[in-house]
Write an enzyme that holds these catalytic residues in place. Structure first.
Site, PDB file in Angstrom:
ATOM      1  N   LYS A 299      21.592   3.142 -52.087  1.00 53.48           N
ATOM      2  CA  LYS A 299      20.935   3.033 -50.681  1.00 53.48           C
ATOM      3  C   LYS A 299      20.153   1.787 -50.213  1.00 53.48           C
ATOM      4  O   LYS A 299      19.791   1.076 -50.955  1.00 53.48           O
ATOM      5  CB  LYS A 299      19.965   4.511 -50.636  1.00 53.48           C
ATOM      6  CG  LYS A 299      20.880   5.541 -50.739  1.00 53.48           C
ATOM      7  CD  LYS A 299      19.965   6.944 -50.790  1.00 53.48           C
ATOM      8  CE  LYS A 299      20.741   8.298 -51.094  1.00 53.48           C
ATOM      9  NZ  LYS A 299      19.769   9.535 -50.998  1.00 53.48           N
TER      10      LYS A 299
ATOM     11  N   TYR B 118      26.587  12.668 -43.670  1.00 49.07           N
ATOM     12  CA  TYR B 118      25.494  13.675 -44.077  1.00 49.07           C
ATOM     13  C   TYR B 118      25.618  14.775 -42.869  1.00 49.07           C
ATOM     14  O   TYR B 118      24.428  15.595 -42.900  1.00 49.07           O
ATOM     15  CB  TYR B 118      24.031  13.071 -43.700  1.00 49.07           C
ATOM     16  CG  TYR B 118      23.814  12.344 -44.932  1.00 49.07           C
ATOM     17  CD1 TYR B 118      23.636  12.992 -46.310  1.00 49.07           C
ATOM     18  CD2 TYR B 118      23.457  10.718 -44.833  1.00 49.07           C
ATOM     19  CE1 TYR B 118      23.544  12.197 -47.348  1.00 49.07           C
ATOM     20  CE2 TYR B 118      23.245  10.193 -45.999  1.00 49.07           C
ATOM     21  CZ  TYR B 118      23.195  10.896 -47.277  1.00 49.07           C
ATOM     22  OH  TYR B 118      22.764  10.131 -48.396  1.00 49.07           O
TER      23      TYR B 118
ATOM     24  N   PHE C 265      15.085  16.865 -41.769  1.00 50.59           N
ATOM     25  CA  PHE C 265      15.074  15.569 -42.159  1.00 50.59           C
ATOM     26  C   PHE C 265      16.429  14.838 -41.818  1.00 50.59           C
ATOM     27  O   PHE C 265      16.364  13.469 -41.960  1.00 50.59           O
ATOM     28  CB  PHE C 265      14.844  15.552 -43.719  1.00 50.59           C
ATOM     29  CG  PHE C 265      15.728  15.841 -44.659  1.00 50.59           C
ATOM     30  CD1 PHE C 265      17.096  15.262 -44.797  1.00 50.59           C
ATOM     31  CD2 PHE C 265      15.702  17.201 -45.103  1.00 50.59           C
ATOM     32  CE1 PHE C 265      18.056  15.808 -45.608  1.00 50.59           C
ATOM     33  CE2 PHE C 265      16.496  17.798 -46.023  1.00 50.59           C
ATOM     34  CZ  PHE C 265      17.657  17.240 -46.145  1.00 50.59           C
TER      35      PHE C 265
ATOM     36  N   ARG D  42      25.229  12.354 -61.649  1.00 48.85           N
ATOM     37  CA  ARG D  42      23.995  13.001 -61.322  1.00 48.85           C
ATOM     38  C   ARG D  42      23.135  13.185 -62.291  1.00 48.85           C
ATOM     39  O   ARG D  42      21.897  13.102 -62.031  1.00 48.85           O
ATOM     40  CB  ARG D  42      24.497  14.491 -60.826  1.00 48.85           C
ATOM     41  CG  ARG D  42      25.168  14.469 -59.509  1.00 48.85           C
ATOM     42  CD  ARG D  42      25.387  15.633 -59.006  1.00 48.85           C
ATOM     43  NE  ARG D  42      24.382  16.433 -58.407  1.00 48.85           N
ATOM     44  CZ  ARG D  42      24.194  16.311 -57.071  1.00 48.85           C
ATOM     45  NH1 ARG D  42      24.610  15.199 -56.133  1.00 48.85           N
ATOM     46  NH2 ARG D  42      22.983  16.645 -56.607  1.00 48.85           N
TER      47      ARG D  42
ATOM     48  N   THR E 272      16.965  14.835 -56.763  1.00 51.76           N
ATOM     49  CA  THR E 272      16.473  14.274 -55.785  1.00 51.76           C
ATOM     50  C   THR E 272      15.237  13.765 -55.302  1.00 51.76           C
ATOM     51  O   THR E 272      15.265  12.653 -54.614  1.00 51.76           O
ATOM     52  CB  THR E 272      16.999  15.639 -54.540  1.00 51.76           C
ATOM     53  OG1 THR E 272      18.006  16.111 -55.076  1.00 51.76           O
ATOM     54  CG2 THR E 272      16.974  15.027 -53.182  1.00 51.76           C
TER      55      THR E 272
ATOM     56  N   ARG F 295      16.456   7.510 -60.417  1.00 54.35           N
ATOM     57  CA  ARG F 295      15.519   7.778 -59.420  1.00 54.35           C
ATOM     58  C   ARG F 295      13.974   7.733 -59.633  1.00 54.35           C
ATOM     59  O   ARG F 295      12.915   7.432 -59.036  1.00 54.35           O
ATOM     60  CB  ARG F 295      15.835   9.230 -58.605  1.00 54.35           C
ATOM     61  CG  ARG F 295      16.949   9.182 -57.608  1.00 54.35           C
ATOM     62  CD  ARG F 295      17.630  10.338 -57.416  1.00 54.35           C
ATOM     63  NE  ARG F 295      18.552  10.388 -56.268  1.00 54.35           N
ATOM     64  CZ  ARG F 295      19.192  11.377 -55.925  1.00 54.35           C
ATOM     65  NH1 ARG F 295      19.320  12.551 -56.687  1.00 54.35           N
ATOM     66  NH2 ARG F 295      20.126  11.212 -55.006  1.00 54.35           N
TER      67      ARG F 295
ATOM     68  N   HIS G  85      22.976   7.878 -53.946  1.00 55.72           N
ATOM     69  CA  HIS G  85      23.666   9.140 -53.592  1.00 55.72           C
ATOM     70  C   HIS G  85      24.717   9.201 -54.482  1.00 55.72           C
ATOM     71  O   HIS G  85      25.444   8.422 -55.086  1.00 55.72           O
ATOM     72  CB  HIS G  85      24.253   9.044 -52.242  1.00 55.72           C
ATOM     73  CG  HIS G  85      25.189   9.917 -52.029  1.00 55.72           C
ATOM     74  ND1 HIS G  85      25.099  11.379 -51.448  1.00 55.72           N
ATOM     75  CD2 HIS G  85      26.595  10.176 -51.970  1.00 55.72           C
ATOM     76  CE1 HIS G  85      25.994  12.140 -51.486  1.00 55.72           C
ATOM     77  NE2 HIS G  85      27.280  11.269 -51.700  1.00 55.72           N
TER      78      HIS G  85
HETATM   79  P1  ATP Z   1      22.514  12.851 -52.406  1.00 56.42           P
HETATM   80  O1  ATP Z   1      23.428  13.901 -51.591  1.00 56.42           O
HETATM   81  O2  ATP Z   1      21.833  11.776 -51.785  1.00 56.42           O
HETATM   82  O3  ATP Z   1      23.080  12.527 -53.777  1.00 56.42           O
HETATM   83  P2  ATP Z   1      21.146  15.090 -53.403  1.00 56.42           P
HETATM   84  O4  ATP Z   1      22.363  15.932 -53.547  1.00 56.42           O
HETATM   85  O5  ATP Z   1      20.313  14.989 -54.729  1.00 56.42           O
HETATM   86  O6  ATP Z   1      21.238  13.600 -52.943  1.00 56.42           O
HETATM   87  P3  ATP Z   1      20.432  16.571 -50.954  1.00 56.42           P
HETATM   88  O7  ATP Z   1      20.068  17.829 -50.712  1.00 56.42           O
HETATM   89  O8  ATP Z   1      22.130  16.222 -50.854  1.00 56.42           O
HETATM   90  O9  ATP Z   1      20.363  15.657 -52.206  1.00 56.42           O
HETATM   91  O10 ATP Z   1      20.148  15.747 -49.804  1.00 56.42           O
HETATM   92  C1  ATP Z   1      20.776  14.576 -49.291  1.00 56.42           C
HETATM   93  C2  ATP Z   1      19.801  13.474 -49.115  1.00 56.42           C
HETATM   94  O11 ATP Z   1      18.886  13.707 -48.090  1.00 56.42           O
HETATM   95  C3  ATP Z   1      18.891  13.139 -50.470  1.00 56.42           C
HETATM   96  O12 ATP Z   1      19.242  11.985 -51.510  1.00 56.42           O
HETATM   97  C4  ATP Z   1      17.595  12.428 -49.669  1.00 56.42           C
HETATM   98  O13 ATP Z   1      17.920  11.384 -49.544  1.00 56.42           O
HETATM   99  C5  ATP Z   1      17.627  13.310 -48.390  1.00 56.42           C
HETATM  100  N1  ATP Z   1      16.633  14.395 -48.651  1.00 56.42           N
HETATM  101  C6  ATP Z   1      16.799  15.471 -49.100  1.00 56.42           C
HETATM  102  N2  ATP Z   1      15.944  16.282 -49.016  1.00 56.42           N
HETATM  103  C7  ATP Z   1      14.874  15.592 -48.209  1.00 56.42           C
HETATM  104  C8  ATP Z   1      13.381  15.819 -47.692  1.00 56.42           C
HETATM  105  N3  ATP Z   1      12.863  16.923 -48.105  1.00 56.42           N
HETATM  106  N4  ATP Z   1      12.847  15.020 -46.794  1.00 56.42           N
HETATM  107  C9  ATP Z   1      13.478  13.637 -46.537  1.00 56.42           C
HETATM  108  N5  ATP Z   1      14.868  13.391 -47.029  1.00 56.42           N
HETATM  109  C10 ATP Z   1      15.212  14.470 -47.899  1.00 56.42           C
HETATM  110 MG    MG Z   2      23.791  16.006 -51.811  1.00 58.44          MG
END
Ligand code: ATP
Ligand code: MG
Length: 137
Positions: free
Chosen positions: A9, A49, A57, A85, A91, A102, A115
């Site tokens: 990212k 997304y 968010f 992962r 996350t 992370r 991601h």
């Molecule tokens: P990714 O999909 O990026 O691999 P993830 O699967 O661990 O991460 P998701 O729940 O899919 O997490 O969320 C996607 C992305 O949205 C996160 O990687 C993060 O950048 C952002 N994100 C998630 N939760 C929040 C939050 N509470 N506030 C701000 N950004 C968030």
């Molecule tokens: Mg995700």
């Protein structure tokens, strides 16, 4: 073998961490079989997304993902989705295990450096979104 889509990212490319993060993937047994550095358009980020469209968010996340270059890549290996992962960590960097990307590099729950696809179906979808089959070797 399994494949997953990974994105380094903008917070990580800004700090010149691409090589360090790639080394962590390779050391975990993942092979980088496709890779490109690009800057996502607003449309690309919003489509990518889309599953998070209703989350509070979403707008900020799309703005962040277009704030600088990203490195989009396909990682291949035995159990690549789960392995990636594991290497990424939770996350929220505050909850990530020691030694994960992370934990080491994430700045916040949003600017969390990487991601990774979360399931075989999303991996296939996300890979096809960024790469033609002939670009994956
Ligand atoms: P990714 O999909 O990026 O691999 P993830 O699967 O661990 O991460 P998701 O729940 O899919 O997490 O969320 C996607 C992305 O949205 C996160 O990687 C993060 O950048 C952002 N994100 C998630 N939760 C929040 C939050 N509470 N506030 C701000 N950004 C968030
Ligand atoms: Mg995700």
């Amino acid at each position: 073998v399994e494949r997953t889509l990974s994105i380094i990212k903008p917070d990580a490319t800004r700090r010149n961490l691409t090589g360090k993060i790639n080394a962590m993937f390779e050391e975990a047994g993942l092979r980088i079989v496709a890779q490109k550095r690009t800057r996502l358009t607003k449309e690309q980020a919003e489509t990518f997304y889309e599953v998070h469209k209703e989350r509070a968010f979403y707008g900020e996340l799309c703005a962040f993902m277009t704030s600088g270059p990203v490195v989009v890549q396909v990682l291949e290996g035995e159990g690549a989705i789960a392995k990636n992962r594991e290497v990424m960590g939770a996350t929220n960097p505050a909850n990530a295990d020691d030694g994960t990307v992370r934990k080491l590099y994430g700045e916040s729950v949003e600017a969390n450096s990487v991601h990774g696809s979360d399931a075989p179906e999303t991996a296939a979808q996300e890979i096809a979104y960024f790469f033609a089959g002939t670009e994956i070797v």
